[in-house]
Design an enzyme around this catalytic site. Structure first.
Site, PDB file in Angstrom:
ATOM      1  N   TYR A   1      67.441  50.007  32.796  1.00  0.00           N
ATOM      2  CA  TYR A   1      67.313  49.175  33.995  1.00  0.00           C
ATOM      3  C   TYR A   1      65.933  48.515  34.035  1.00  0.00           C
ATOM      4  CZ  TYR A   1      67.735  47.860  38.940  1.00  0.00           C
ATOM      5  OH  TYR A   1      67.805  47.170  40.129  1.00  0.00           O
TER       6      TYR A   1
ATOM      7  N   LYS B   1      65.110  44.540  33.837  1.00  0.00           N
ATOM      8  CA  LYS B   1      64.462  43.844  34.944  1.00  0.00           C
ATOM      9  C   LYS B   1      63.132  43.226  34.526  1.00  0.00           C
ATOM     10  CE  LYS B   1      67.690  44.517  37.998  1.00  0.00           C
ATOM     11  NZ  LYS B   1      68.447  43.401  38.601  1.00  0.00           N
TER      12      LYS B   1
ATOM     13  N   ASN C   1      72.324  37.378  40.825  1.00  0.00           N
ATOM     14  CA  ASN C   1      72.301  38.615  41.608  1.00  0.00           C
ATOM     15  C   ASN C   1      73.017  39.787  40.948  1.00  0.00           C
ATOM     16  OD1 ASN C   1      72.214  40.189  44.314  1.00  0.00           O
ATOM     17  ND2 ASN C   1      74.411  40.008  43.907  1.00  0.00           N
TER      18      ASN C   1
ATOM     19  N   THR D   1      72.523  49.310  50.445  1.00  0.00           N
ATOM     20  CA  THR D   1      73.836  48.962  49.909  1.00  0.00           C
ATOM     21  C   THR D   1      74.395  50.191  49.211  1.00  0.00           C
ATOM     22  OG1 THR D   1      73.029  48.263  47.736  1.00  0.00           O
ATOM     23  CG2 THR D   1      73.043  46.588  49.493  1.00  0.00           C
TER      24      THR D   1
ATOM     25  N   ASP E   1      83.501  38.375  34.795  1.00  0.00           N
ATOM     26  CA  ASP E   1      82.393  39.145  34.235  1.00  0.00           C
ATOM     27  C   ASP E   1      81.269  38.205  33.838  1.00  0.00           C
ATOM     28  OD1 ASP E   1      80.739  40.833  32.648  1.00  0.00           O
ATOM     29  OD2 ASP E   1      82.478  42.028  32.032  1.00  0.00           O
TER      30      ASP E   1
END
Length: 270
Positions: free
Chosen positions: A169, A173, A103, A204, A76
């Site tokens: 999110y 970011k 990533n 993906t 993790d």
């Protein structure tokens, strides 16, 4: 002869998708890979399939099949001690550390005022705090090595242009964008370049296998915020993202640092 013969790269989130693709592309260019992935369920609020241990094993198989060397462990990014040990063991095995690709990430969807506490804190802890822990584990090793290098922090178009139904999110970011900017200034005296990468939609499971993403994109309240300039090319292939990362790590980009590098079909400008 590969462009990265004898080099070593540390990549987080390598079990599948973009991370696996980056590992394969670096391996084909001669680099040795250090990698991790949680390879299991991350949170109950995610709405796309989690990576598995079998996915991680397949990444190892594919890298070795391509002739590459890899040290990959299930772990993790929120565990700093685990990352420090993995990096130390990888450097002992492969002889150094030249590149870092931050990533690993997670995505959840909800209106800002309806998010659960877990939906906010899990995403921040993994995407932003976990990224800092990756850098905390890797940068001292790179600096001690004295050979310079390159770091690519995978942010998102949501780190340039805030997105609806993505409060945690987008916050994470944007945080990564600032983190990369700070590190670029701090690492420059050690000849380490740092750039952030900003993809839009990528083909993906996290990118196109997310049921909540589909719902958000077609919701008339929010759909106007999601289009890009390139209707003929709405989703990037993982190779397009890997192309950008390998470029930013290459000598061709030796004068590029502190940049926000978009691969977003012009979405951030719409």
């Amino acid at each position: 002869m590969g462009n990265f013969d004898g080099k070593v790269v540390y990549i987080t989130g390598i079990a599948r998708g973009q991370g696996r693709n980056h590992a394969l592309r670096f391996a084909r260019e001669g680099a040795s890979i250090i990698g991790l992935d949680i390879a299991g369920p991350i949170a109950e609020h995610t709405t796309y399939p989690p990576a598995t241990r079998e996915d991680l094993d397949e990444t190892v198989r594919l890298v070795e099949e391509a002739g590459g060397k890899i040290l990959a462990r299930q772990g993790d990014v929120r565990d700093l001690a685990f990352q420090q040990q993995l990096v130390a063991d990888g450097v002992a095995q492969f002889g150094g550390l030249d590149f870092v690709v931050v990533n690993a990430g997670v995505l959840t969807w909800a209106l800002t005022w309806e998010m659960t506490e877990e939906q906010f804190t899990d995403v921040i802890d993994i995407n932003l705090v976990g990224a800092w822990k990756t850098l905390r584990a890797a940068l001292p090793v790179m600096i001690e090595g004295g050979n310079g290098g390159s770091v690519v922090v995978v942010s998102s178009v949501a780190g340039l242009k805030a997105m609806p139904v993505q409060a945690s999110y987008s916050a994470s970011k944007y945080g990564l964008t600032g983190l990369a900017q700070t590190l670029a200034k701090e690492a420059a005296p050690y000849q380490i370049r740092v750039n952030s990468l900003h993809p839009y939609a990528v083909n993906t499971l996290m990118g196109v296998g997310d049921t909540s993403a589909v719902e958000a994109f077609v919701d008339p309240k929010f759909s106007r915020y999601f289009p890009s300039m390139m209707d003929h090319n709405p989703i990037a292939d993982p190779d397009e993202i890997s192309d950008a990362i390998l470029y930013l790590c290459s000598d061709s980009a030796k004068s590029i640092t502190g940049v926000q590098f978009p691969v977003d079909m012009g979405h951030s400008k719409v």
